[in-house]
Scaffold this active site. Sequence first.
Site, PDB file in Angstrom:
ATOM      1  N   TRP A 182       0.802  -1.217   0.000  1.00  0.00           N
ATOM      2  CA  TRP A 182       0.000   0.000   0.000  1.00  0.00           C
ATOM      3  C   TRP A 182       0.841   1.276   0.000  1.00  0.00           C
ATOM      4  CZ3 TRP A 182       2.175   2.134   4.183  1.00  0.00           C
ATOM      5  CH2 TRP A 182       2.678   1.258   5.158  1.00  0.00           C
ATOM      6  N   ASN A 183       2.155   1.164   0.206  1.00  0.00           N
ATOM      7  CA  ASN A 183       2.898   2.389   0.552  1.00  0.00           C
ATOM      8  C   ASN A 183       3.096   3.336  -0.628  1.00  0.00           C
ATOM      9  OD1 ASN A 183       4.714   0.524  -0.559  1.00  0.00           O
ATOM     10  ND2 ASN A 183       6.440   1.454   0.485  1.00  0.00           N
ATOM     11  N   LYS A 206      -2.967  -8.133  -7.625  1.00  0.00           N
ATOM     12  CA  LYS A 206      -3.648  -8.080  -6.326  1.00  0.00           C
ATOM     13  C   LYS A 206      -3.001  -6.977  -5.497  1.00  0.00           C
ATOM     14  CE  LYS A 206      -3.219  -9.293  -2.246  1.00  0.00           C
ATOM     15  NZ  LYS A 206      -3.894  -8.141  -1.639  1.00  0.00           N
ATOM     16  N   PRO A 207      -3.554  -5.765  -5.622  1.00  0.00           N
ATOM     17  CA  PRO A 207      -3.001  -4.663  -4.823  1.00  0.00           C
ATOM     18  C   PRO A 207      -3.435  -4.824  -3.370  1.00  0.00           C
ATOM     19  CG  PRO A 207      -4.350  -3.916  -6.698  1.00  0.00           C
ATOM     20  CD  PRO A 207      -4.641  -5.361  -6.498  1.00  0.00           C
ATOM     21  N   SER A 258       6.473  -7.446   2.827  1.00  0.00           N
ATOM     22  CA  SER A 258       7.363  -7.738   3.957  1.00  0.00           C
ATOM     23  C   SER A 258       8.173  -9.005   3.711  1.00  0.00           C
ATOM     24  CB  SER A 258       6.525  -7.902   5.225  1.00  0.00           C
ATOM     25  OG  SER A 258       5.675  -9.016   5.076  1.00  0.00           O
ATOM     26  N   GLU A 279      10.590  -8.269  -3.629  1.00  0.00           N
ATOM     27  CA  GLU A 279      11.112  -6.955  -3.209  1.00  0.00           C
ATOM     28  C   GLU A 279      10.648  -6.765  -1.774  1.00  0.00           C
ATOM     29  OE1 GLU A 279      13.003  -5.275  -5.185  1.00  0.00           O
ATOM     30  OE2 GLU A 279      12.583  -6.213  -7.116  1.00  0.00           O
ATOM     31  N   CYS A 313      10.245   1.607   1.392  1.00  0.00           N
ATOM     32  CA  CYS A 313      11.162   0.477   1.618  1.00  0.00           C
ATOM     33  C   CYS A 313      12.616   0.924   1.617  1.00  0.00           C
ATOM     34  CB  CYS A 313      10.927  -0.593   0.563  1.00  0.00           C
ATOM     35  SG  CYS A 313      11.111   0.018  -1.115  1.00  0.00           S
TER      36      CYS A 313
HETATM   37  P1  NAD Z   1       2.746  -7.453   3.544  1.00  0.00           P
HETATM   38  O1  NAD Z   1       3.750  -8.489   3.219  1.00  0.00           O
HETATM   39  O2  NAD Z   1       1.920  -7.625   4.745  1.00  0.00           O
HETATM   40  O3  NAD Z   1       1.707  -7.239   2.321  1.00  0.00           O
HETATM   41  C1  NAD Z   1       2.122  -7.011   0.999  1.00  0.00           C
HETATM   42  C2  NAD Z   1       1.103  -7.623   0.033  1.00  0.00           C
HETATM   43  O4  NAD Z   1       1.043  -9.041   0.238  1.00  0.00           O
HETATM   44  C3  NAD Z   1      -0.333  -7.120   0.246  1.00  0.00           C
HETATM   45  O5  NAD Z   1      -0.981  -7.018  -1.010  1.00  0.00           O
HETATM   46  C4  NAD Z   1      -0.954  -8.230   1.074  1.00  0.00           C
HETATM   47  O6  NAD Z   1      -2.359  -8.298   0.933  1.00  0.00           O
HETATM   48  C5  NAD Z   1      -0.280  -9.454   0.472  1.00  0.00           C
HETATM   49  N1  NAD Z   1      -0.232 -10.623   1.364  1.00  0.00           N
HETATM   50  C6  NAD Z   1      -0.225 -10.635   2.715  1.00  0.00           C
HETATM   51  N2  NAD Z   1      -0.142 -11.911   3.159  1.00  0.00           N
HETATM   52  C7  NAD Z   1      -0.079 -12.701   2.068  1.00  0.00           C
HETATM   53  C8  NAD Z   1       0.029 -14.120   1.875  1.00  0.00           C
HETATM   54  N3  NAD Z   1       0.100 -14.967   2.903  1.00  0.00           N
HETATM   55  N4  NAD Z   1       0.073 -14.588   0.607  1.00  0.00           N
HETATM   56  C9  NAD Z   1       0.036 -13.748  -0.443  1.00  0.00           C
HETATM   57  N5  NAD Z   1      -0.087 -12.402  -0.324  1.00  0.00           N
HETATM   58  C10 NAD Z   1      -0.136 -11.882   0.919  1.00  0.00           C
HETATM   59  O7  NAD Z   1       3.559  -6.097   3.566  1.00  0.00           O
HETATM   60  P2  NAD Z   1       3.107  -4.701   4.189  1.00  0.00           P
HETATM   61  O8  NAD Z   1       3.488  -4.703   5.609  1.00  0.00           O
HETATM   62  O9  NAD Z   1       1.718  -4.373   3.846  1.00  0.00           O
HETATM   63  O10 NAD Z   1       4.067  -3.711   3.353  1.00  0.00           O
HETATM   64  C11 NAD Z   1       5.168  -3.128   3.915  1.00  0.00           C
HETATM   65  C12 NAD Z   1       6.413  -3.957   3.666  1.00  0.00           C
HETATM   66  O11 NAD Z   1       6.693  -3.946   2.275  1.00  0.00           O
HETATM   67  C13 NAD Z   1       7.636  -3.366   4.330  1.00  0.00           C
HETATM   68  O12 NAD Z   1       8.407  -4.384   4.897  1.00  0.00           O
HETATM   69  C14 NAD Z   1       8.390  -2.718   3.184  1.00  0.00           C
HETATM   70  O13 NAD Z   1       9.763  -2.593   3.394  1.00  0.00           O
HETATM   71  C15 NAD Z   1       8.061  -3.643   2.052  1.00  0.00           C
HETATM   72  N6  NAD Z   1       8.229  -2.979   0.757  1.00  0.00           N
HETATM   73  C16 NAD Z   1       9.302  -3.332  -0.010  1.00  0.00           C
HETATM   74  C17 NAD Z   1       9.519  -2.684  -1.228  1.00  0.00           C
HETATM   75  C18 NAD Z   1      10.719  -3.026  -2.085  1.00  0.00           C
HETATM   76  O14 NAD Z   1      10.757  -2.599  -3.224  1.00  0.00           O
HETATM   77  N7  NAD Z   1      11.694  -3.759  -1.590  1.00  0.00           N
HETATM   78  C19 NAD Z   1       8.629  -1.696  -1.657  1.00  0.00           C
HETATM   79  C20 NAD Z   1       7.552  -1.374  -0.846  1.00  0.00           C
HETATM   80  C21 NAD Z   1       7.356  -2.030   0.366  1.00  0.00           C
END
Ligand code: NAD
Length: 542
Positions: A182-183, A206-207, A258, A279, A313
């Site tokens: 979402w960020n 899937k956003p 994450s 990522e 990130c």
């Molecule tokens: P998250 O992992 O909780 O969610 C990210 C996405 O994955 C969402 O669309 C979520 O619905 C989906 N998701 C959650 N559980 C899932 C599962 N079991 N199976 C499949 N999909 C699933 O991450 P968040 O906390 O919402 O986002 C923040 C994290 O993202 C931070 O750690 C940040 O550093 C990282 N991030 C990394 C980058 C990069 O380019 N490296 C960019 C942006 C954010």
Amino acid sequence: MSEQTPAGPGRRGPLTDGPPDPEHDSTAAYALDRSYVAGLTRRVVSSTGETVPVASPIGGTPLAHLPQSSPADVAEAFARARRSQAGWAATSLDQRAAALLRLHDLVLDRQEELIDLVVWESGKARKDAYLEVAHVALTARYYARTAHEHLDSRRVGGMFPVLTRAEVHRVPKGVVGIISPWNYPLTMALCDGIPALLAGNAVVAKPDAQTMLTALLAAQLLEEAGIPADAWQVVAGPGPEVGGAIVAHADYVCFTGSTATGRLIAQGCAERLIGCSLELGGKNPMLVLRDADVHRAAEGAVRAVFSNAGQLCVSMERLYVADQVYDRFVDAFVSRTQALTLGASQDWSVDMGSLISQAQLDTVTAHVEDAVAKGARVLTGGRHRPDLGPFVFEPTILEGVSADMTCFGQETFGPVVSLYRFHSEDEAVERANDGGYGLNASVWTRDGTRGRAIARRIRCGTVNVNEAYGATFGSLGAPMGGMRESGMGRRQGAEGIHRYTEAQSVATQRLVPIAPMFGMSEETNAKVLTASLRLLDKLGRA
Ligand code: NAD
């Protein structure tokens, strides 16, 4: 091609246009025009009849009721995408590149609408939302203009000159599943999909649930740019359920989020023997060397730490400063931080916006409270500001952070940074390389050569000298991604598009076989082959 473009989102103030919707809370003052929202949400592949309410971090204003997808809907989205993909892949590369250039123009032309929506959904500062528009435009232009460089079939040296002709083709994987956070709602919705489309793939996206409207507007713009509607499907719902179904059907998965979720995605992809790029998170270090321009570094640190309220990130959460400049740097950094204008609004005057949710606020508050309880000092910030918005938290600088504190090694993903002194550059590099993450780093010095030499010793996928993250992130030819627990694979550059293709080699043998000829024995054939291998080596052939 596109249907009629719905009206804009209703600009800056809460609107209640459209008839009340008896199915939902008809008394609420919605932020967005309802027919506009309906035009977006109809794109979600959903047969469940279920919706979830979404509210803005700006004052908690309701935004929409979002249709939810079931695993069966995800299967249907893949079926539609698969049917569309063959036709899309059969178009010429120039046609696909031209669609990306139209997307480039569309996002620039419609930037006000895009920024409004991003800000309503995320609560970020308008200037941070603008950078998403710019990044999408950069990505679309870069891949459109380098399409032939990355995707054209190419001849390679065959086993025998003249006799063996070998060529390598780039074949699309098929349907790519993109799971995004979402960020950066617009950048994350589009930028990983742009090269996938260019390479001839279809996409099922899937956003994150919190920023679906921006992702749906992005899908609408793709269609307006000339991408077939079915080549880009959007599904919505809880990550484990809907994201899991994406992994079950995709030919390749591009995941951003994450590290914990990334591990699950990698396991699911391994089970199906499909590829993925991940990522993931970071705990990014910034080094201010003794010869740094202190004022430039302090200004850079404000961008490095507090852009997007730290929900970035590649933003910096650990700041290592040389003894010789520590006090001057800290004074300049603290005073610049205190001058930031905070808020949760659509106004351009906001320097640092809101966190997106209660969950984010809880994490940030917990990290700061834990550090303070264990003896860290707050040089500025440290407080929730409900007077400015439900999830606004002050930009926070901590000193005296130690290894027993949560924010020492864990990603906060908020506007909080820890300051550390260092005595030698070897020590600074060693501390920057501490921990499991390796996403992004930043080095500040007046001597570019020295800065680049130090950068080479830091185990991060990107390192910016005299910048925080923008220099690498905005250089689209440069791959971006994490080392170690920060990810696998790269976005941007050649790697960012080749991940969506299979390399297919086709070799044609002429005149003679790769086998004994004219009744030659195997032994004689081995001697002839050995002699020709020696000759080819003498001729300098690869
Ligand atoms: P998250 O992992 O909780 O969610 C990210 C996405 O994955 C969402 O669309 C979520 O619905 C989906 N998701 C959650 N559980 C899932 C599962 N079991 N199976 C499949 N999909 C699933 O991450 P968040 O906390 O919402 O986002 C923040 C994290 O993202 C931070 O750690 C940040 O550093 C990282 N991030 C990394 C980058 C990069 O380019 N490296 C960019 C942006 C954010």
